[in-house]
Enzyme design. Structure first.
Site: not given
Lengths: 320, 203
Positions: B111-113, B117
């Protein structure tokens, strides 16, 4: 310079006249469906019937020779309605021999909001009948960072209102009912990253109505759920883009509870919340006139050949 | 010793992250939401994040170990190392591809690659934020996951094309890689960033 703008992407046919510093006049001829929601063909017939009279009325207050350019909403919107507006704009441009400028409707909402609030680079929450988007500038273009995966919030409010026997437009009626809501009834909260969805929320609310729950409680629960989703994605976009200003635009922006939630959200992250006066939140001709004027001053013009309507025109496509 | 350690604080869209000798991620109450919505949401998402981190580790993707969960707070191990953003090369991109293949095979969509992160330490790659992750076997969702990653490469690295190829090399060990990567191309072309109207009528 004086610009005349015609808006008519959906229910409201409106002409606005502006110069660089102020809104000179706005006149509306809204289409109000006798029953049910907006019917595209009926809306366009309404627009066709009243546009001549509306133009005459505007020209009785400001003589046509004073107008330097004519702007029109080229899309997105209902095809039949857009065609009436485009035809009228082309006719004025040819008759008065002044430049024609096609304007993206969403872009116009953003520009008039920025103008009226004096905010330069905000995250924009744009909420109306057909649209619900998180927009911001990146790399010299407006981009959509999040949006509804199905229907717009205004549309969702209308659907629920109609189901509970209330007339169009549903938003203000739901807002009034919600004030007397006491009990929160659980509803689906759907946020995926920066996107969101409302249709499941409508269906679940309709089921609550079938079950005999009070209209007031349903309206309250619906608003609290849907607006929380919008506030959450707005906050996520602000964090992601590292921007401190949030600008609310679009007809649903008139809702006081939505404004209150966004304001609290901004306060808690030491950001700033902006919203233009209510009469410039919904669809209006002034926003088209102002955006057309701005584009013209940058050297833009739309030839008759390029002035075809764009029912699916996205803000990302606009050259700034 | 602890007294000298610098405490860092980040306020994200959804949670606040405090980094000291451990990492605390707190989904603070949102004043704009009524408590009936807010409390349930924060608890549900916290539980889901912890569960997905455990799932990820089970399929061989390194994440911080969760030390404790208290309502809306996750306390996890602090991962030392370099932010992937600072050490990105083709080798690292390939490893990211391998790890994402494992996640997707297990039905985990991150969802937030983005390189922000991920942390790299002595050849080991850690995924440190599963705040937006969810479970699905939907090809479209996996496609979007990778599309987001490619966009972040483009935004941050000059040699993004080589990095992208290296990622694809790593990702290709996933049985449905071809299908997902084809969808990524489709997403790019239709791109909400370009013009979705040609593909979706009546929006």
């Amino acid at each position: 310079m004086i610009a005349l703008g015609i808006e008519g992407t959906a229910w409201n046919l409106s002409i606005g006249v502006v110069d660089e510093n102020r809104v000179i006049l706005v006149e509306d001829r809204p289409y109000i469906p006798k029953e049910g929601g907006i019917h595209p063909r009926e809306a366009s017939q309404h627009h066709a019937e009243v546009i001549g009279e509306l133009i005459r009325s505007v020209f009785s207050k400001i003589p046509p020779q004073k107008i330097d350019l004519v702007a029109f909403s080229q899309g997105p919107g209902l095809g039949p309605c857009l065609r009436i507006v485009a035809t009228a704009a082309r006719a004025l441009s040819l008759k008065l021999n002044i430049p024609l400028i096609g304007v993206n409707h969403c872009h116009a909402h953003v520009e008039i909001g920025r103008w009226m609030c004096g905010v330069s680079d905000p995250v924009v929450l744009y909420v109306s009948g057909g649209n619900s988007q998180i927009i911001s500038k990146k790399g010299g273009r407006y981009r959509v960072f999040g949006e509804t995966l199905d229907i717009g919030i205004g549309n969702a409010l209308d659907k629920l209102a109609r189901y509970m026997g209330l007339q169009h437009p549903g938003g203000p009626k739901i807002e009034k009912l919600a004030k007397n809501g006491r009990k929160y009834l659980k509803l689906p909260y759907v946020v995926k990253g920066m996107d969101f969805s409302f249709s499941g929320l409508v269906t679940a609310s309709q089921k609550l109505y079938d079950r005999g729950e009070r209209k007031e409680d349903i309206a309250y629960s619906f608003q609290e759920t849907a607006f929380s989703m919008l506030a959450e994605v707005s906050e996520r976009a602000m964090a992601y883009l590292e921007k401190d200003d949030l600008l609310l635009v679009g007809g649903v922006g008139a809702n006081k509870r939505l404004k209150e939630m966004l304001k609290i959200m901004c306060e808690d992250r030491e950001g700033n919340f902006y919203a233009p006066p209510t009469e410039f939140m919904g669809d209006n001709g002034a926003m088209i006139a102002y955006t057309g004027l701005k584009l013209f001053l940058k050297g833009r013009e739309t030839s008759i050949d390029e002035s075809f309507v764009k029912p699916d025109y996205r803000i990302e496509e606009v050259e700034l | 010793m602890l007294g000298f350690m610098k405490v860092k604080r980040y306020i994200g869209g959804e949670a606040e992250v405090i980094i000291s000798e451990v990492v605390e991620k707190i989904r603070k109450p949102k004043r704009y939401r009524i408590p009936e919505i807010d409390e349930e949401l924060r608890k549900k998402r916290t539980r889901s994040e912890v569960r997905i981190m455990a799932m990820a580790r089970k399929v061989g993707v390194a994440t911080p170990i969760v030390l404790d969960v208290e309502g809306d707070k996750i306390i996890m191990e602090r991962i030392e190392g370099e932010a992937v953003k600072n050490v990105m090369d083709e080798e690292v991109a390939r490893k990211i591809g391998e790890a994402v293949a494992k996640l997707h095979r297990a039905g985990i969509v991150h969802g937030d690659l983005t390189p922000m992160n991920m942390i790299y330490n002595n050849g080991k790659l850690y995924f440190v934020d599963f705040g937006l992750a969810f479970h699905t076997h939907d090809i479209e969702a996996k496609g979007v996951d990778i599309h987001v990653f490619f966009e972040s490469l483009k935004a941050s690295f000059e040699n993004w094309e080589k990095l992208k190829d290296a990622f694809i090399e790593g990702y290709s060990c996933y049985e449905r890689a071809k299908e997902v990567l084809e969808r990524v191309k489709e997403i790019e072309e239709r791109g909400r960033y370009i013009d979705r109207s040609k593909y979706e009528v009546n929006r």
